[in-house]
Design a protein around this motif. Structure first.
Motif, PDB file in Angstrom:
ATOM      1  N   ALA A 135       2.200   8.369 -14.549  1.00 20.89           N
ATOM      2  CA  ALA A 135       2.892   7.377 -14.414  1.00 20.89           C
ATOM      3  C   ALA A 135       4.268   7.357 -15.299  1.00 20.89           C
ATOM      4  N   ARG A 136       4.366   8.105 -16.369  1.00 21.19           N
ATOM      5  CA  ARG A 136       5.191   8.028 -17.281  1.00 21.19           C
ATOM      6  C   ARG A 136       6.035   9.187 -16.990  1.00 21.19           C
ATOM      7  N   THR A 137       5.658  10.313 -16.567  1.00 22.05           N
ATOM      8  CA  THR A 137       6.619  11.662 -16.299  1.00 22.05           C
ATOM      9  C   THR A 137       6.735  11.878 -14.957  1.00 22.05           C
ATOM     10  N   ARG A 138       6.132  11.474 -13.904  1.00 20.54           N
ATOM     11  CA  ARG A 138       6.668  11.919 -12.375  1.00 20.54           C
ATOM     12  C   ARG A 138       7.473  10.681 -11.859  1.00 20.54           C
ATOM     13  N   PRO A 139       8.013  10.952 -10.740  1.00 16.14           N
ATOM     14  CA  PRO A 139       8.633  10.059 -10.147  1.00 16.14           C
ATOM     15  C   PRO A 139       7.640   9.329  -9.184  1.00 16.14           C
ATOM     16  N   VAL A 140       6.887   8.590  -9.746  1.00 12.55           N
ATOM     17  CA  VAL A 140       5.723   7.872  -8.854  1.00 12.55           C
ATOM     18  C   VAL A 140       6.084   6.402  -8.896  1.00 12.55           C
ATOM     19  N   LEU A 141       5.519   5.793  -7.813  1.00 11.35           N
ATOM     20  CA  LEU A 141       5.731   4.282  -7.822  1.00 11.35           C
ATOM     21  C   LEU A 141       4.460   3.923  -8.478  1.00 11.35           C
ATOM     22  N   LYS A 142       3.533   3.277  -7.790  1.00  6.50           N
ATOM     23  CA  LYS A 142       2.396   2.613  -8.472  1.00  6.50           C
ATOM     24  C   LYS A 142       1.034   3.806  -8.707  1.00  6.50           C
ATOM     25  N   VAL A 143       0.658   3.870  -9.960  1.00  4.71           N
ATOM     26  CA  VAL A 143      -0.606   4.493 -10.069  1.00  4.71           C
ATOM     27  C   VAL A 143      -1.783   3.543 -10.420  1.00  4.71           C
ATOM     28  N   LEU A 144      -2.718   3.652  -9.534  1.00  4.65           N
ATOM     29  CA  LEU A 144      -3.997   2.910  -9.879  1.00  4.65           C
ATOM     30  C   LEU A 144      -5.129   3.447 -10.491  1.00  4.65           C
ATOM     31  N   LEU A 145      -5.928   2.684 -11.251  1.00  3.34           N
ATOM     32  CA  LEU A 145      -7.119   3.224 -11.834  1.00  3.34           C
ATOM     33  C   LEU A 145      -8.329   2.601 -11.306  1.00  3.34           C
ATOM     34  N   ASP A 146      -9.137   3.549 -10.622  1.00  8.20           N
ATOM     35  CA  ASP A 146     -10.390   2.841 -10.084  1.00  8.20           C
ATOM     36  C   ASP A 146     -11.623   2.724 -11.128  1.00  8.20           C
ATOM     37  N   VAL A 147     -11.676   1.550 -11.566  1.00  5.27           N
ATOM     38  CA  VAL A 147     -12.624   1.428 -12.417  1.00  5.27           C
ATOM     39  C   VAL A 147     -14.099   1.176 -12.175  1.00  5.27           C
ATOM     40  N   GLY A 148     -14.362   0.436 -11.157  1.00  8.61           N
ATOM     41  CA  GLY A 148     -15.709   0.141 -10.672  1.00  8.61           C
ATOM     42  C   GLY A 148     -15.845  -0.153  -9.373  1.00  8.61           C
ATOM     43  N   SER A 149     -16.925  -0.350  -8.511  1.00  5.19           N
ATOM     44  CA  SER A 149     -17.085  -0.615  -7.152  1.00  5.19           C
ATOM     45  C   SER A 149     -17.740  -1.873  -6.847  1.00  5.19           C
ATOM     46  N   ALA A 150     -17.364  -2.529  -5.998  1.00  2.00           N
ATOM     47  CA  ALA A 150     -17.917  -3.778  -5.446  1.00  2.00           C
ATOM     48  C   ALA A 150     -19.318  -3.760  -5.181  1.00  2.00           C
TER      49      ALA A 150
ATOM     50  N   GLN B 139       0.674  -1.242  -0.072  1.00  2.00           N
ATOM     51  CA  GLN B 139       0.038   0.144  -0.196  1.00  2.00           C
ATOM     52  C   GLN B 139       0.773   1.297  -0.116  1.00  2.00           C
ATOM     53  N   PRO B 140       2.082   1.320   0.541  1.00  2.00           N
ATOM     54  CA  PRO B 140       2.924   2.427   0.552  1.00  2.00           C
ATOM     55  C   PRO B 140       3.376   2.869  -0.790  1.00  2.00           C
ATOM     56  N   LEU B 141       3.225   1.819  -1.742  1.00  2.00           N
ATOM     57  CA  LEU B 141       3.520   2.181  -3.141  1.00  2.00           C
ATOM     58  C   LEU B 141       2.482   2.780  -3.821  1.00  2.00           C
ATOM     59  N   ILE B 142       1.438   2.903  -3.346  1.00  2.36           N
ATOM     60  CA  ILE B 142       0.396   3.715  -4.186  1.00  2.36           C
ATOM     61  C   ILE B 142       0.483   5.208  -4.212  1.00  2.36           C
ATOM     62  N   SER B 143       1.034   5.873  -5.266  1.00  2.00           N
ATOM     63  CA  SER B 143       1.333   7.178  -5.346  1.00  2.00           C
ATOM     64  C   SER B 143       0.247   7.951  -5.544  1.00  2.00           C
ATOM     65  N   ALA B 144      -0.901   7.344  -6.461  1.00  2.00           N
ATOM     66  CA  ALA B 144      -1.952   8.139  -7.018  1.00  2.00           C
ATOM     67  C   ALA B 144      -2.868   7.256  -7.402  1.00  2.00           C
ATOM     68  N   ARG B 145      -4.273   7.747  -7.495  1.00  2.00           N
ATOM     69  CA  ARG B 145      -5.359   7.133  -7.816  1.00  2.00           C
ATOM     70  C   ARG B 145      -6.142   7.859  -9.077  1.00  2.00           C
ATOM     71  N   PHE B 146      -6.426   7.412  -9.863  1.00  2.00           N
ATOM     72  CA  PHE B 146      -7.217   8.155 -10.846  1.00  2.00           C
ATOM     73  C   PHE B 146      -8.681   7.253 -11.149  1.00  2.00           C
ATOM     74  N   SER B 147      -9.627   7.713 -11.653  1.00  2.00           N
ATOM     75  CA  SER B 147     -10.672   6.986 -12.156  1.00  2.00           C
ATOM     76  C   SER B 147     -10.460   6.709 -13.640  1.00  2.00           C
ATOM     77  N   LEU B 148     -10.996   5.544 -14.100  1.00  2.00           N
ATOM     78  CA  LEU B 148     -10.710   5.083 -15.479  1.00  2.00           C
ATOM     79  C   LEU B 148     -11.173   6.290 -16.307  1.00  2.00           C
ATOM     80  N   ASP B 149     -12.033   7.066 -16.213  1.00  2.00           N
ATOM     81  CA  ASP B 149     -12.133   8.380 -17.272  1.00  2.00           C
ATOM     82  C   ASP B 149     -11.123   9.280 -17.457  1.00  2.00           C
ATOM     83  N   CYS B 150      -9.947   9.231 -16.368  1.00  2.00           N
ATOM     84  CA  CYS B 150      -8.974   9.820 -16.354  1.00  2.00           C
ATOM     85  C   CYS B 150      -7.559   9.108 -16.625  1.00  2.00           C
ATOM     86  N   GLY B 151      -7.942   7.891 -17.342  1.00  2.00           N
ATOM     87  CA  GLY B 151      -6.785   7.028 -17.603  1.00  2.00           C
ATOM     88  C   GLY B 151      -5.600   7.732 -18.321  1.00  2.00           C
TER      89      GLY B 151
END
Lengths: 317, 317
Positions: free
Chosen positions: B302-317, B283-295
């Motif tokens: 993820a390409r340009t910033r010194p981030v670790l993991k970028v997640l896409l939130d796509v749907g909800s359980a 979990q400390p590796l998650i640098s940023a989260r975006f919705s799929l609309d902002c994929g």
């Protein structure tokens, strides 16, 4: 003394200074020497070597406990004291010199020096022109020393030259399916006469079928070809050393999870035993013999003609 | 459905056709997806991929025996019938498609399909934003599946990014001396907080000291650097896949008798178990989260910033 010297050019020198032995060194009078693909690469600039060429030889020890007897010699001269040597990786000593390859004059000369611990006695039954193959046969035996070979393995040896022939002879008794791929009908016919399956390079379809591929091409075309032939999770043994830098899509190693094993010098004891027993046959590989005086011509012959092994006759027992 | 599509350009498509399951396929509704270095390489042209990107995901199976439950999925879809598959090398099937990488639409979308046999249930205790790391954690566990790691080994991981971090976490319990070399103070600090030794790349002297070097740089500078750090007869594990062809003096592998092991996808069971036990911390590796609309913006991040993991939130359980 006479010596074949590589500096700005390759030349025969009639009055090269005699080598001066230090503590632990043995002076060896050279009887016979073999021309190797590495010698040809050195001439093309590999290792930026300057000095007397040659690292495959049989000679007579003039000093030390083997004085008066025929010897062959391991080519890496190690310090014996550094962490790498203490771990037993003597051939990888960072302070090493290497006979006729790095910072040490070689065997295409009347005399050479090597540390006593590098020398091995040649069995009396072994002709000099067989024993002169000890170093390349040892290099071939380095393959089973580094990787596990199983009887069911499909092995492809790329290259029908000197080293390809010897590697195939070493590997053939270890696996059911050993195939040498080459370009030269005569060299392939010799392998066939030794009971080894062969194919011409132009009839082989790249199939990703081989468990093990050994690159003995001496050419930068070898490794890309090996990647076309090895199966996923298979092993490529790299024997070829070429000067300069080569271009390749490294991702291929990852996609197919291929293992590449660099392989260099090997065990002299095993090589001498295999030569003495006749299990490895080398005399048919002798394509030409020259006297040391004609050493430059001998190298030119090895470089330009489809020969197997060219020997230099240096002295007589 | 919505999908992030790579064709002549990278774009968000609001009305991409829904995937059509065939026999044995399961329709999966995506909950969360992770952006991987491979996605960035695909955008640069690696594999010439065209289609929906994305191969790290957690979703809910909509069909099949896991219907209604959270799943993760192995990305290689194999024929199961060819000689390679019958040998058990399913991830190397020559007929395979690979989720979001080769001939199969991926996970940056509302829905995807995968064969049932590729799916693994996510344990109920595992949060979705932890389980989404299963695929890269499995890739890290592929290293000890391929090579022997001994407690006394000196291991260097090159790269402090996503995969370097996970490889270091997998290897740290196996050997006394694991060092990550990186360029980013924050990423190195995170590794340090996990108890892993780190160094900035500019303070490391090339010493040919490491028994094992793992290249997770994602850059063509990684393999040459690994060759400077590995000891003679040591092992380089190549995780980096970069597009195109790269240049190297291949003779270095022969001279130092180095072994190179290409390493790709790994065991999901081990990865899920390590994540469930908390042995691998993600979990400390998650640098940023975006919705799929902002994929597209997420990938740009993820390409340009010194981030670790970028997640896409796509749907909800």
């Amino acid at each position: 003394m006479r010596a074949i010297v590589l500096d700005s050019t390759l030349r025969m020198c009639a009055s090269y200074p005699d080598p001066v032995p230090h503590d632990g060194d043995v002076l060896v009078r050279v009887l016979c020497a073999g021309i190797c693909e590495t010698d040809l690469q050195l001439i093309r600039g590999y290792m930026a070597f300057r000095g007397v060429l040659g690292h495959e030889f049989v000679g007579i020890a003039e000093t030390g406990p083997f004085a008066g007897r025929r010897v062959v010699g391991e080519i890496n001269c190690s310090c014996g004291a550094c962490p790498t040597c203490r771990k037993g990786f003597l051939t990888h000593c960072p302070h090493r010199t290497t006979l006729g390859i790095a910072n040490r004059d070689g065997a295409f000369a009347d005399r050479l020096i090597l540390p006593q611990r590098n020398l091995h006695l040649v069995p009396d039954s072994l002709p000099t022109d067989v024993a002169v193959f000890t170093e390349p046969v040892a290099a071939a035996f380095q393959i089973p020393a580094q990787i596990s070979v199983h009887r069911a393995d499909r092995i492809i040896v790329l290259g029908d030259g000197r080293l390809g022939n010897l590697c195939a002879q070493v590997l053939a008794p270890l696996a059911h399916d050993v195939l040498v791929i080459g370009k030269h009908d005569e060299k392939l016919a010799l392998l066939k006469s030794l009971g080894i399956r062969t194919a011409r390079v132009n009839v082989v379809e790249p199939g990703h079928q081989a468990d093990i591929v050994v690159d003995c091409t001496g050419s930068e075309t070898g490794l890309p070809a090996a990647l076309e032939l090895v199966r996923p999770r298979g092993t490529i043994v790299l024997k070829t050393t070429v000067s300069g830098r080569q271009t390749l899509a490294w991702a291929l190693f990852v996609i197919d999870e291929v293992t590449l094993v660099g392989s260099r010098c090997g065990p002299f004891d095993e090589a001498l035993a295999a030569l003495e027993s006749g299990r490895i046959v080398v005399q048919p590989l002798i394509s030409a013999r020259f006297s040391l005086d004609c050493g430059v011509e001998a190298i030119e012959c090895a470089r330009t003609r489809p020969v197997l092994k060219v020997l230099l006759d240096v002295g007589s027992a």
